[in-house]
Design a protein around this motif. Structure first.
Motif, PDB file in Angstrom:
ATOM      1  N   ARG A  56       6.161  -2.656   1.237  1.00  0.00           N
ATOM      2  CA  ARG A  56       4.489  -3.430   1.450  1.00  0.00           C
ATOM      3  C   ARG A  56       3.929  -2.235   0.753  1.00  0.00           C
ATOM      4  NH1 ARG A  56       3.349  -5.996   6.701  1.00  0.00           N
ATOM      5  NH2 ARG A  56       4.509  -8.005   6.678  1.00  0.00           N
ATOM      6  N   ARG A  57       2.957  -2.562  -0.177  1.00  0.00           N
ATOM      7  CA  ARG A  57       2.287  -1.017  -1.076  1.00  0.00           C
ATOM      8  C   ARG A  57       1.325  -0.686  -0.420  1.00  0.00           C
ATOM      9  NH1 ARG A  57      -1.928  -0.833  -4.920  1.00  0.00           N
ATOM     10  NH2 ARG A  57      -1.548   0.487  -6.236  1.00  0.00           N
ATOM     11  N   TYR A  58       0.265  -1.219   0.650  1.00  0.00           N
ATOM     12  CA  TYR A  58      -0.575  -0.264   1.260  1.00  0.00           C
ATOM     13  C   TYR A  58      -0.052   0.363   2.166  1.00  0.00           C
ATOM     14  CZ  TYR A  58      -4.696   0.324   5.080  1.00  0.00           C
ATOM     15  OH  TYR A  58      -5.439   0.052   5.456  1.00  0.00           O
ATOM     16  N   ALA A 110       1.767  -1.600  -8.537  1.00  0.00           N
ATOM     17  CA  ALA A 110       0.168  -2.077  -8.488  1.00  0.00           C
ATOM     18  C   ALA A 110       0.281  -3.501  -9.238  1.00  0.00           C
ATOM     19  CB  ALA A 110       0.012  -1.459  -9.142  1.00  0.00           C
ATOM     20  N   PRO A 111      -0.754  -4.601  -8.660  1.00  0.00           N
ATOM     21  CA  PRO A 111      -1.242  -5.430  -9.295  1.00  0.00           C
ATOM     22  C   PRO A 111      -1.193  -5.850 -11.096  1.00  0.00           C
ATOM     23  CG  PRO A 111      -2.350  -5.318  -7.617  1.00  0.00           C
ATOM     24  CD  PRO A 111      -2.015  -3.053  -7.440  1.00  0.00           C
TER      25      PRO A 111
END
Length: 115
Positions: A56-58, A110-111
């Motif tokens: 998970r990026r967060y 990142a998106p």
């Protein structure tokens, strides 16, 4: 490196940092003989384990900032005599590597970089 390999690397570094904190303060070089409550410093890292294992990026984002606290502690204790100084240097290396890998993972996922 791919995002998946960065996530795996971050997971290994995170688990290594947790193990170092517990073993260091619990048995190998505690502040007081018989163990120290300082081993509880590993607790803030525990919530990140599942997020990092899932990539998970967060989790990478906030863990990168949290790793700087462990870097700071390592720098402050690096000049201590005996095993404590050695473990502090290992903590510095692990926290810097964790910071770098989590930052790279957050960047790779990142998106704006997703295809």
């Amino acid at each position: 490196m791919s995002a998946q390999s960065l996530s795996r690397l971050s997971s290994v570094l995170l688990l290594s940092l947790i193990a170092l904190c517990v073993v260091w303060e619990g048995w190998l070089a505690p502040l007081r003989p018989g163990g120290s409550w300082m081993m509880l410093k590993a607790l803030p890292l525990l919530p990140a384990v599942f997020g990092m294992l899932r990539g998970r990026r967060y989790t990478s984002q906030w863990l990168s900032m949290l790793s700087l606290l462990y870097f700071t502690e390592g720098v402050l204790r690096a000049t201590d005599p005996g095993l404590t100084g050695l473990f502090a240097i290992v903590e510095i290396a692990l926290s810097v590597a964790l910071f770098a890998s989590t930052m790279l993972h957050a960047r790779a996922t990142a998106p704006s970089r997703m295809q």
